[in-house]
Scaffold this motif. Structure first.
Motif, PDB file in Angstrom:
ATOM      1  N   ILE A   1       0.857  -1.182   0.000  1.00  0.00           N
ATOM      2  CA  ILE A   1       0.000   0.000   0.000  1.00  0.00           C
ATOM      3  C   ILE A   1       0.895   1.234   0.000  1.00  0.00           C
ATOM      4  CG2 ILE A   1      -1.828   1.248   1.220  1.00  0.00           C
ATOM      5  CD1 ILE A   1      -2.778  -1.472   0.386  1.00  0.00           C
ATOM      6  N   ASN A   2       0.704   2.076  -1.001  1.00  0.00           N
ATOM      7  CA  ASN A   2       1.403   3.352  -1.031  1.00  0.00           C
ATOM      8  C   ASN A   2       0.364   4.455  -1.216  1.00  0.00           C
ATOM      9  OD1 ASN A   2       0.787   3.355  -3.798  1.00  0.00           O
ATOM     10  ND2 ASN A   2       2.736   2.376  -4.304  1.00  0.00           N
ATOM     11  N   SER A   3       0.824   5.659  -1.369  1.00  0.00           N
ATOM     12  CA  SER A   3      -0.106   6.787  -1.433  1.00  0.00           C
ATOM     13  C   SER A   3      -1.033   6.736  -2.649  1.00  0.00           C
ATOM     14  CB  SER A   3       0.658   8.109  -1.406  1.00  0.00           C
ATOM     15  OG  SER A   3       1.514   8.197  -2.527  1.00  0.00           O
ATOM     16  N   SER A   4      -0.574   6.143  -3.720  1.00  0.00           N
ATOM     17  CA  SER A   4      -1.431   6.089  -4.909  1.00  0.00           C
ATOM     18  C   SER A   4      -2.423   4.927  -4.860  1.00  0.00           C
ATOM     19  CB  SER A   4      -0.575   5.985  -6.172  1.00  0.00           C
ATOM     20  OG  SER A   4       0.137   4.774  -6.166  1.00  0.00           O
ATOM     21  N   SER A   5      -2.172   3.945  -4.019  1.00  0.00           N
ATOM     22  CA  SER A   5      -3.076   2.791  -3.950  1.00  0.00           C
ATOM     23  C   SER A   5      -3.950   2.781  -2.703  1.00  0.00           C
ATOM     24  CB  SER A   5      -2.269   1.498  -4.024  1.00  0.00           C
ATOM     25  OG  SER A   5      -1.415   1.383  -2.917  1.00  0.00           O
ATOM     26  N   VAL A   6      -3.869   3.804  -1.898  1.00  0.00           N
ATOM     27  CA  VAL A   6      -4.666   3.840  -0.666  1.00  0.00           C
ATOM     28  C   VAL A   6      -6.170   3.900  -0.969  1.00  0.00           C
ATOM     29  CG1 VAL A   6      -4.699   6.338  -0.258  1.00  0.00           C
ATOM     30  CG2 VAL A   6      -4.666   4.763   1.668  1.00  0.00           C
ATOM     31  N   ILE A   7      -6.532   4.380  -2.136  1.00  0.00           N
ATOM     32  CA  ILE A   7      -7.943   4.450  -2.510  1.00  0.00           C
ATOM     33  C   ILE A   7      -8.566   3.063  -2.559  1.00  0.00           C
ATOM     34  CG2 ILE A   7      -7.504   4.426  -4.993  1.00  0.00           C
ATOM     35  CD1 ILE A   7     -10.279   6.409  -3.286  1.00  0.00           C
TER      36      ILE A   7
ATOM     37  N   ASN B   1      -8.613  -2.393 -10.235  1.00  0.00           N
ATOM     38  CA  ASN B   1      -7.263  -2.909 -10.032  1.00  0.00           C
ATOM     39  C   ASN B   1      -7.334  -4.313  -9.452  1.00  0.00           C
ATOM     40  OD1 ASN B   1      -4.546  -3.285  -9.596  1.00  0.00           O
ATOM     41  ND2 ASN B   1      -4.229  -1.231  -8.785  1.00  0.00           N
ATOM     42  N   LYS B   2      -6.996  -5.291 -10.270  1.00  0.00           N
ATOM     43  CA  LYS B   2      -7.098  -6.697  -9.858  1.00  0.00           C
ATOM     44  C   LYS B   2      -6.063  -7.098  -8.812  1.00  0.00           C
ATOM     45  CE  LYS B   2      -9.147  -8.323 -14.098  1.00  0.00           C
ATOM     46  NZ  LYS B   2      -9.014  -9.204 -15.258  1.00  0.00           N
ATOM     47  N   ILE B   3      -5.078  -6.256  -8.593  1.00  0.00           N
ATOM     48  CA  ILE B   3      -4.058  -6.563  -7.583  1.00  0.00           C
ATOM     49  C   ILE B   3      -4.688  -6.593  -6.185  1.00  0.00           C
ATOM     50  CG2 ILE B   3      -1.932  -5.720  -6.508  1.00  0.00           C
ATOM     51  CD1 ILE B   3      -1.181  -4.570  -9.235  1.00  0.00           C
ATOM     52  N   PHE B   4      -5.746  -5.839  -5.998  1.00  0.00           N
ATOM     53  CA  PHE B   4      -6.373  -5.710  -4.686  1.00  0.00           C
ATOM     54  C   PHE B   4      -7.620  -6.589  -4.541  1.00  0.00           C
ATOM     55  CE2 PHE B   4      -3.917  -1.915  -5.401  1.00  0.00           C
ATOM     56  CZ  PHE B   4      -3.216  -1.809  -4.212  1.00  0.00           C
ATOM     57  N   LEU B   5      -7.642  -7.738  -5.219  1.00  0.00           N
ATOM     58  CA  LEU B   5      -8.786  -8.650  -5.162  1.00  0.00           C
ATOM     59  C   LEU B   5      -9.087  -9.132  -3.750  1.00  0.00           C
ATOM     60  CD1 LEU B   5      -8.519 -10.943  -8.301  1.00  0.00           C
ATOM     61  CD2 LEU B   5     -10.110  -9.097  -7.868  1.00  0.00           C
ATOM     62  N   ILE B   6      -8.077  -9.223  -2.924  1.00  0.00           N
ATOM     63  CA  ILE B   6      -8.289  -9.704  -1.551  1.00  0.00           C
ATOM     64  C   ILE B   6      -9.281  -8.814  -0.806  1.00  0.00           C
ATOM     65  CG2 ILE B   6      -6.292  -8.502  -0.585  1.00  0.00           C
ATOM     66  CD1 ILE B   6      -7.446 -11.992   0.444  1.00  0.00           C
ATOM     67  N   PHE B   7      -9.260  -7.510  -1.074  1.00  0.00           N
ATOM     68  CA  PHE B   7     -10.197  -6.602  -0.422  1.00  0.00           C
ATOM     69  C   PHE B   7     -11.612  -6.829  -0.934  1.00  0.00           C
ATOM     70  CE2 PHE B   7      -6.226  -3.895  -0.214  1.00  0.00           C
ATOM     71  CZ  PHE B   7      -5.944  -4.256   1.093  1.00  0.00           C
TER      72      PHE B   7
END
Length: 137
Positions: free
Chosen positions: A40-46, A104-110
């Motif tokens: 998680i970085n500032s651009s992916s916090v959304i 963003n499929k990287i965050f599928l866990i959420f």
């Protein structure tokens, strides 16, 4: 009452299965790469905020809608209002799960966590009575 309860259960099941089917088709869950928690970085916090906002907003609107229910009426008379409150709640969670999947499929866990929470919100007669007693006016 049993017929109205059956209808709301079918609606809930259809929403859960629909979002699950979307995740299996679009999300490519064949490998277990989706279980890795992404950095998680500032651009992916959304992508972390989407489930949190969906949780808070869905519960707020659910409780707000249930305040319109009169606890003095019998349960069958309140089922239409309860059903609409539940559908609003479930739709927000479903939208959030699909938003994560599409953005963003990287965050599928959420998104999967949202789906698990959505499945835990299955309606039962006891839950309906309890929610109407607690939040109804």
């Amino acid at each position: 009452m049993k017929e109205k309860l059956k209808v709301i259960k079918i609606i809930h099941l259809a929403l859960c299965l629909g979002v699950l089917l979307g995740y299996f088709i679009i999300g490519d869950l064949k490998s277990f790469d989706f279980l890795k928690i992404p950095s998680i970085n500032s651009s992916s916090v959304i992508y972390l905020l989407i489930p949190l906002i969906a949780y808070v907003l869905s519960n707020y609107l659910y409780k707000k809608k249930l305040q319109n229910i009169s606890s003095k009426k019998n349960l069958e008379d309140n089922m239409v209002e309860y059903q609409s409150a539940s559908i609003i709640r479930w739709a927000i969670l479903e939208y959030a799960a699909f938003a994560i999947l599409i953005l963003n499929k990287i965050f599928l866990i959420f998104g999967i966590l949202i789906i698990l929470y959505l499945s835990l919100l299955h309606p039962t007669e006891d839950k309906i009575k309890n929610d109407i007693d607690n939040f109804g006016s």
